[in-house]
Design an enzyme around this catalytic site. Structure first.
Site, PDB file in Angstrom:
ATOM      1  N   LEU A  25      -2.891  16.332  -2.626  1.00  0.00           N
ATOM      2  CA  LEU A  25      -4.021  15.982  -1.754  1.00  0.00           C
ATOM      3  C   LEU A  25      -3.550  16.043  -0.302  1.00  0.00           C
ATOM      4  CD1 LEU A  25      -6.299  13.144  -3.180  1.00  0.00           C
ATOM      5  CD2 LEU A  25      -6.778  15.560  -2.789  1.00  0.00           C
ATOM      6  N   HIS A  26      -3.579  17.244   0.257  1.00  0.00           N
ATOM      7  CA  HIS A  26      -3.041  17.481   1.593  1.00  0.00           C
ATOM      8  C   HIS A  26      -3.774  16.676   2.672  1.00  0.00           C
ATOM      9  CE1 HIS A  26      -0.962  20.980  -0.115  1.00  0.00           C
ATOM     10  NE2 HIS A  26      -2.121  21.433  -0.551  1.00  0.00           N
ATOM     11  N   ASP A  27      -5.029  16.984   2.887  1.00  0.00           N
ATOM     12  CA  ASP A  27      -5.723  16.485   4.073  1.00  0.00           C
ATOM     13  C   ASP A  27      -5.974  14.980   4.093  1.00  0.00           C
ATOM     14  OD1 ASP A  27      -7.692  19.537   4.242  1.00  0.00           O
ATOM     15  OD2 ASP A  27      -5.730  19.066   5.092  1.00  0.00           O
TER      16      ASP A  27
END
Ligand code: RIB
Ligand code: CA
Length: 313
Positions: free
Chosen positions: A242-244
């Site tokens: 879950l990058h952002d």
């Protein structure tokens, strides 16, 4: 303490969507002044539409969404439908937005908002290629000193790249824009792949989203079900990174993250390493530090926060 005023610059993208939902679920800590869409994961018409879809999913149709730059500063757009699907939000069956985009270019919204608020009171949160931010800094250099902080998802150090062996997607798509932002002098906090690849949506974590039983919880679980297939196959990982949401989680709980204030330069000339963030983690160059570059995350704490906040929507 009053909520931090932010502009989210975004290319939704399932993980952008979760980052936006987390921000909108946290009004005590975050006041979202508006979203600015940029071409990235999918072309601008879709990232703009998706930003509106997410605001309406969150029950916040009044949030301004401005369309921004549709191509990088100096090269053709590279998109990531192979990761995010043709719509950019593949997975859940979400209705088309009822509301329209807010008139006015995203770059003008960024410039006007920074000029209208007291210096040091607005935080920029880029979640995609840095084209809008760099254009604002280039067209109106006076606004750079007015920025409280730029908290961005992008780059990598020990983790290597995800779109090339040496470059992370957001930086790779517009390295000239990243170079402007990283050399701007604005206070930078960077969430690179070194952190986001430790924020994996394992099955128990995605089951917790689904177990919320709300339209938001179910939509996030369905986004992750789609989004994870690429990374699990490529990396053999236990779930999607879950990058952002690491960006908006940092604004709420900075203690979940660990990093160093170091020098980070952007490769803009080499075809082999274009878009690489050359992060001087061991401080061997003597170059002046320009970014707080994160290296670690309390992943359990991150998912506990995320699940608890999504339950509010
Ligand atoms: O490399 C990951 C980044 O690229 C994320 O922001 C994702 O949404 C894509 O924009
Ligand atoms: Ca993104």
């Amino acid at each position: 303490m009053s909520a931090r005023k932010i502009i989210i610059d975004t290319d939704p993208g399932q993980d952008d969507a979760v980052a936006i939902l987390l921000a909108l679920a946290s009004p005590d800590e975050i006041e979202v002044l508006g979203l600015t869409a940029v071409a990235g994961n999918v072309p601008l018409p879709l990232t703009s539409k998706n930003a509106r879809i997410i605001c309406e999913l969150a029950g916040r149709p009044e949030i301004p969404v401005h369309a921004g730059c549709d191509t990088p500063l100096a090269r053709p757009l590279v998109t990531a439908e192979h990761v995010h699907g043709k719509t950019g939000l593949d997975g859940p069956d979400l209705p088309d937005p009822e509301g329209d985009l807010t008139p006015g270019h995203a770059v003008d919204f960024i410039i006007d908002t920074l000029r209208a608020h007291p210096p040091g009171s607005v935080t920029l949160c880029p979640l995609g290629p840095l084209t809008n931010i760099a254009t604002a800094f280039r067209d109106a250099p006076d606004v750079i000193a007015r920025v409280r902080e730029v908290v961005l998802m992008g780059g990598a150090c020990f983790e290597g790249g995800n779109i090339t062996p040496s470059a992370e997607f957001n930086i790779y798509v517009d390295p000239e824009a990243a170079n402007i932002v990283f050399r701007s002098g604005a206070p930078l906090t960077v969430m690179p792949l070194d952190v986001t690849h430790k924020a994996l949506v394992t099955k128990p974590r995605n089951d917790a989203f689904r177990a919320l039983g709300t339209p938001v919880g179910i939509a996030v679980a369905e986004m992750t079900d789609f989004f994870e297939r690429f990374d699990k196959e490529k990396y053999g990982s236990a779930g999607a990174p879950l990058h952002d949401p690491c960006v908006t989680a940092y604004l709420i709980r900075p203690d979940l993250f660990r990093g160093r204030h170091i020098n980070v330069e952007i490769e803009t000339r080499s075809d082999l390493t274009l878009g690489m963030t050359v992060a001087d983690w061991w401080r061997v160059t003597g170059r002046a530090p320009n970014a707080t570059f994160m290296g670690d995350i309390d992943a359990d704490g991150f998912f506990t926060l995320l699940t608890e906040r999504l339950a509010r929507l």
